[in-house]
Design an enzyme around this catalytic site. Structure first.
Site, PDB file in Angstrom:
ATOM      1  N   SER A 144       7.287  20.555-112.029  1.00 21.49           N
ATOM      2  CA  SER A 144       6.038  20.663-111.260  1.00 21.49           C
ATOM      3  C   SER A 144       4.943  19.831-111.909  1.00 21.49           C
ATOM      4  CB  SER A 144       5.631  22.134-111.108  1.00 21.49           C
ATOM      5  OG  SER A 144       6.453  22.771-110.153  1.00 21.49           O
TER       6      SER A 144
ATOM      7  N   LYS B 146       9.815  26.197-103.257  1.00 23.71           N
ATOM      8  CA  LYS B 146       8.709  26.552-104.164  1.00 23.71           C
ATOM      9  C   LYS B 146       8.639  28.059-104.269  1.00 23.71           C
ATOM     10  CE  LYS B 146       5.973  24.820-107.036  1.00 23.71           C
ATOM     11  NZ  LYS B 146       6.586  24.063-108.120  1.00 23.71           N
TER      12      LYS B 146
END
Length: 616
Positions: A407, A207
């Site tokens: 996402s 991430k």
């Protein structure tokens, strides 16, 4: 003394008159502008002919191609004509309007070919260009020719040009193929110098959206992951070009050093290099190209050129409504809480559109077109819940992924009965993060301090004070809970265990072809395939598409066009005073700041892919 007061009174009197004059002048100008726009709209509508002149359809795409423009194409063209062309490079064009125009032209007896004039085409994501290319190939298969002309071609322009039967290039031009790259700014040293305290909460090895706050460069994990998907995008690009031009991928781009060696042998003649390597079919001046096009399509007195109809003047007839309705709902842009704004997905707005489609008895299925890097977890969940309700009501849900569905863009896709992705779609990036910056050390350095009382450490939160440990623990717990929720949703949707999903999650970005191999999507295809699947699931033998989007009002069009002109003019005027590297850096800082500046999740939790939309 009286003379002085008389002078002061006179000064204020004439100043007041001047202000009144300026106010009335501005209001009158605005009124004249509205009248001109109204006359322009009337002329545009009244001058619209039922059939185009016999000749070519000119695809003079100006600006960028997106799934859902902020302003409709028709109103955008009128605004551009009346308010000047300074905002052309910012103009948004509907992908589906372009494809519909090409497909109608295929069967239009007055359209005898297509000419691609791409000098003002600013770009689109690869799946969108591939979808336009599919329509161009259908047009070619009908027996009508497609020509591309240009002084030079950048990578996006050449991708579309490669679908033509014949490509012309200026003898002084070039086909600029160089590869893809991503770049982000990293702030750690700057934040340290400013004594800003950055509190990061995240789950996911890959991430990387938070890395600009905590590093001065990419982490090895992020570099490895990004290298994989950007390499696949480039190979997909080369593969399409090679297939269109019927040459090897290595001939399209032999590598930087081989390209330089070949150019050196040709004395730097980029146009001859393109011709020798079959990237183009002929080197020709504009006069030679005009002569060939006039011979092919005839002469037009009105255009004083070959006979053509611009795609912006070509009227696409609305298909007759038959069978059941398939609602097409867009999630185009970053996902934020609240109402939709231009270029962003409003959680409340999109959820309301899904709800209306769910309650409409004429709607038999829903296609959710996702082209988003994600955003607010709260907004994503709002959309997901409404989509799940529509599915529970018996209406099949098919997700059509565009250039990005990462996402939060993947979060909202989880309720779907079926997910269709393009091989070059960027998806996955299953991970969550939160960022809170505090400036207590900065203020302390300046001699400013914050103090007070609170009934609980959880209440004692301020940007001017250090973040209490209890708040930090709570934030990390909510982030971890959000990640677990994300994993569980994906596992349930894809019929896998949370442990299996965790292995391919951790914020890892995947291309569509890798996502298919990992079981994150059901099939590879385009929008047409998603619509066909929705019709199949709804058991519809005939159907029509119902695009759910709000058309802007006339006043919206005027203000959007005016603001577009201002945005186009002012930055360039200011950048003219900066050296080129500084101007580029200023734009990069603004672009990255815009991504973070619009985040408004009430719990500061985000499922967002920073690099997905930063390929150039």
């Amino acid at each position: 003394m009286r003379t002085i007061w008389r002078f002061i009174a006179g000064f204020f009197k004439w100043t007041w008159r001047l202000l009144n004059f300026i106010r009335e002048f501005i209001l009158n100008l605005f009124l004249i502008l509205l009248i001109l726009v109204g006359v322009g709209v009337w002329l545009q509508i009244s001058s619209t002919s039922s059939e185009p002149a016999r000749g070519a359809l000119l695809l003079d795409i100006t600006g960028v191609v997106v799934d859902k423009p902020s302003v409709s194409n028709k109103l955008g063209v009128i605004g551009r004509q009346l308010l000047g062309a300074s905002s052309d490079r910012l103009q948004e064009n509907s992908l589906f309007d372009i494809v519909d125009a090409i497909r109608q032209a295929k069967d239009d007896r007055n359209i005898t070919g297509i000419v691609l004039d791409l000098k003002e085409f600013a770009g689109a994501d690869q799946p969108s260009m591939q979808y336009i290319g599919k329509a161009l190939r259908e047009f070619r298969d009908s027996g009508k020719p497609v020509y591309a002309m240009g002084d030079s071609y950048n990578q996006g322009q050449y991708y579309l040009a490669s679908f033509a039967n014949k490509i012309w290039l200026s003898p002084q031009g070039m086909v600029d193929l160089h590869g893809f790259a991503t770049n982000s700014l990293y702030y750690k040293t700057l934040l340290d110098k400013l004594k800003v305290s950055t509190h990061i909460f995240r789950v996911g090895t890959y991430k990387s959206a938070v890395e600009p706050f905590i590093r001065d460069d990419m982490s090895p994990a992020a570099r490895e992951a990004d290298s994989r998907w950007i390499g696949e995008l480039w190979q997909n690009y080369l593969g399409t070009i090679a297939a269109n031009r019927q040459i090897a991928s290595e001939q399209v781009f032999p590598g930087a050093q081989a390209l330089l060696d070949n150019l050196q042998k040709l004395g730097g003649d980029t146009a001859k290099y393109a011709l020798d390597n079959k990237l183009v079919d002929e080197l020709a001046t504009s006069a030679t190209v005009d002569k060939a096009l006039i011979k092919q399509f005839g002469w037009s007195k009105e255009n004083k050129d070959f006979s053509y109809t611009s795609m912006y003047d070509y009227q696409v007839k609305k298909a007759p409504e038959k069978g059941g309705a398939i609602a097409v709902i867009f999630a185009n842009g970053a996902i934020m809480d609240g109402e939709e704004t231009p270029g962003q997905v409003g959680g409340d707005t999109t959820a309301m559109q899904i709800r209306e489609a769910r309650l409409d008895p004429k709607v038999k299925a829903i296609v959710l077109r996702v082209n988003s890097p994600g955003g607010s977890v709260t907004a994503s969940e709002t959309i997901r819940e409404e989509l799940a309700a529509a599915k529970a009501a018996g209406k099949p849900i098919v997700v059509s992924m565009g250039g990005m569905a990462a996402s939060g863009g993947y979060w909202i896709s989880t309720p779907a009965n079926y997910i269709v992705a393009n091989p070059s779609t960027l998806t996955g990036s299953i991970g969550i993060f939160g960022v809170i910056n505090t400036v207590e050390n900065s203020l302390d350095y300046l001699g400013v301090h914050t103090d007070g009382v609170s009934t609980s450490p959880l209440a004692d939160v301020a940007v001017t004070k250090s973040l209490p440990p209890e708040v930090q623990q709570m934030m990390q717990l909510t982030i971890e809970n959000g990640y677990k929720r994300f994993i569980d949703l994906v596992a349930q949707s894809r019929k896998k265990t949370p442990e299996q999903i965790d292995q391919i999650a951790q914020g890892h970005v995947w291309t569509g072809q890798d996502a298919k191999a990992n079981g994150l999507v059901d099939s590879l295809g385009d929008f047409d395939d998603a619509v066909a699947k929705a019709a199949e699931l709804a058991k519809l033998s005939s159907w029509h598409l119902d695009f759910w989007q709000d058309d802007p009002s006339f006043v919206d069009m005027v203000f959007n066009s005016m603001s577009g002109s201002v945005r186009a003019i002012l930055p360039q005027a200011l950048q003219a005073y900066l050296p080129a590297p500084l101007a580029d850096a200023a734009l990069a800082v603004k672009a990255q700041n815009d991504k973070f500046g619009t985040m408004n999740d009430p719990q500061n939790r985000y499922a967002f892919c920073l690099t997905c939309g930063d390929v150039r």
